[in-house]
Design an enzyme around this catalytic site. Structure first.
Site: not given
Ligand code: 5GP
Ligand code: ZN
Length: 142
Positions: A99, A101
């Site tokens: 993903h 951001h």
């Molecule tokens: P990472 O730290 O893996 O780059 O970011 C994962 C992101 O996914 C986090 O910013 C978190 O807030 C978001 N996230 C986690 N669970 C969910 C969810 O169920 N729905 C949505 N829309 N975002 C999520």
């Protein structure tokens, strides 16, 4: 990947604040936004993170990131935007489905950029040479 959260979101099994969808990609609002409008862009095909995503998908992602970034900025009236990809836990990855951001930023929103460290004498040159060799090897074997 049955137990992958973002695969479930891509399949519509878990609801999300969708902002874009086509056959191969989905973008939706992050549930815990750094600022309002913080969005996540995912390829629907599962891969663990960017390091394991195929090149065709990577190539398609960037123009889409730019389009989404412009739309988010316009709607929330942001002054800037950060594009971020966390790969592996040491880099802050929590959800193991690729993903990107898209994080709108506002002048004076209080977030700070990362601090920098200084290299030891000769360290930068030696490291640059080592990495350049590794890059060459990677380019030859892909
Ligand atoms: P990472 O730290 O893996 O780059 O970011 C994962 C992101 O996914 C986090 O910013 C978190 O807030 C978001 N996230 C986690 N669970 C969910 C969810 O169920 N729905 C949505 N829309 N975002 C999520
Ligand atoms: Zn997945």
């Amino acid at each position: 990947m049955n137990d992958c959260l973002f695969c479930k979101i891509a399949a519509g099994e878990i609801p999300s604040g969708k902002i874009y969808e086509d056959e191969r990609f989905l973008a939706f609002l992050d549930i815990m936004p750094i600022n309002p409008g913080h969005a996540l862009l995912i390829p629907k095909n599962h891969s663990r993170n960017m390091l394991e995503t195929d090149e065709a998908t990577l190539r398609e992602l960037m123009p889409l990131v730019a389009k989404l970034a412009r739309a988010v900025m316009t709607v929330v009236g942001a002054n800037g935007i950060n594009i971020g990809i966390n790969n592996e836990p040491a880099a802050g990855q929590v959800v193991f489905h690729t993903h990107i951001h898209i994080i709108p930023r506002f002048s004076g929103d209080g977030y700070r950029m990362w601090g920098g460290k200084e290299y030891e004498e000769g360290e930068e040159k030696a490291l640059a040479e080592k990495i350049a060799t590794e890059v060459e090897t990677g380019l030859r074997t892909r």
